[in-house]
Design an enzyme around this catalytic site. Structure first.
Site, short mmCIF file in Angstrom:
data_model
loop_
_atom_site.label_atom_id
_atom_site.label_comp_id
_atom_site.label_asym_id
_atom_site.label_seq_id
_atom_site.Cartn_x
_atom_site.Cartn_y
_atom_site.Cartn_z
N HIS A 1 22.05 30.09 -1.53
CA HIS A 1 21.98 28.63 -1.66
C HIS A 1 20.53 28.16 -1.51
CE1 HIS A 1 26.31 28.55 0.03
NE2 HIS A 1 26.40 28.20 -1.24
N LYS B 1 41.00 21.27 2.97
CA LYS B 1 40.52 22.61 3.29
C LYS B 1 39.82 22.58 4.64
CE LYS B 1 38.29 26.25 0.65
NZ LYS B 1 37.42 26.52 -0.50
N ARG C 1 25.71 33.25 -10.56
CA ARG C 1 25.61 34.63 -10.08
C ARG C 1 26.01 35.63 -11.15
NH1 ARG C 1 29.15 33.24 -4.88
NH2 ARG C 1 30.27 32.32 -6.61
N SER D 1 29.56 32.26 0.44
CA SER D 1 29.86 31.85 1.81
C SER D 1 31.12 32.55 2.33
CB SER D 1 30.05 30.33 1.88
OG SER D 1 28.85 29.66 1.60
#
Length: 170
Positions: free
Chosen positions: A28, A52, A101, A138
């Protein structure tokens, strides 16, 4: 020839780097740092997802992000809920910066970019992730840390301290 006294200040180039950042990783930070070199102001928008339960509260994530991005000098960190394009519209932000990614990221992010542009005209710029962080997420950091693995090379020191403390409390 003298310049007019009431000359308008130049417009600031703004972009947003959105995410949940639970926790913020070196991947990040790589994207945020690169965006901070391209834009005058980079807004880091921490997404609030009430459905969440995160490891860190939104306020904790904001505090950690402010700490680890302070050196850039042009990064503003805040939270948002709802549509990212509304966040952008409210702040006059014309661009979203997203790290990619892998090809699998591109499929999803392209759809989001096209939807965001169609809704509001906000552009999305894709930045290829540094290969060092191409596997990093993460979720993976939390899982490895929870099992006692060494994630010190994957997160900034302040985040490692917070992560270690949080996991020790159970």
């Amino acid at each position: 020839m003298n310049a007019p006294e009431s000359e308008e200040p130049p417009l600031l180039r703004r972009a947003v780097c959105p995410g949940s950042f639970d926790p913020v990783t070196n991947g990040h930070l790589d994207i945020i740092a690169r965006a901070s070199r391209l834009y005058d102001v980079v807004h880091v928008a921490v997404m609030i997802n009430k459905s969440k339960q995160g490891l860190f509260t939104v306020d904790e994530r904001i505090d950690l992000l402010r700490e680890v991005t302070a050196e850039y000098g042009n990064v503003e960190v805040e939270s948002f809920h709802g549509l990212l394009v509304d966040f952008c519209k409210d702040r006059g932000i014309p661009a979203i910066v997203k790290g990619l990614r892998a090809v699998s990221d591109f499929d999803y992010e392209l759809q989001m970019a096209q939807m965001n542009n169609g809704l509001s005209g906000v552009e999305t710029l894709f930045v290829p992730t540094n290969p060092t962080y191409s596997f990093l997420s993460s979720s993976l950091v939390k899982e490895v840390a929870a099992w006692g693995g060494d994630v010190s090379h994957l997160v900034p020191p302040a985040v490692l301290d917070a992560l270690t403390e949080r996991l020790a409390r159970g």
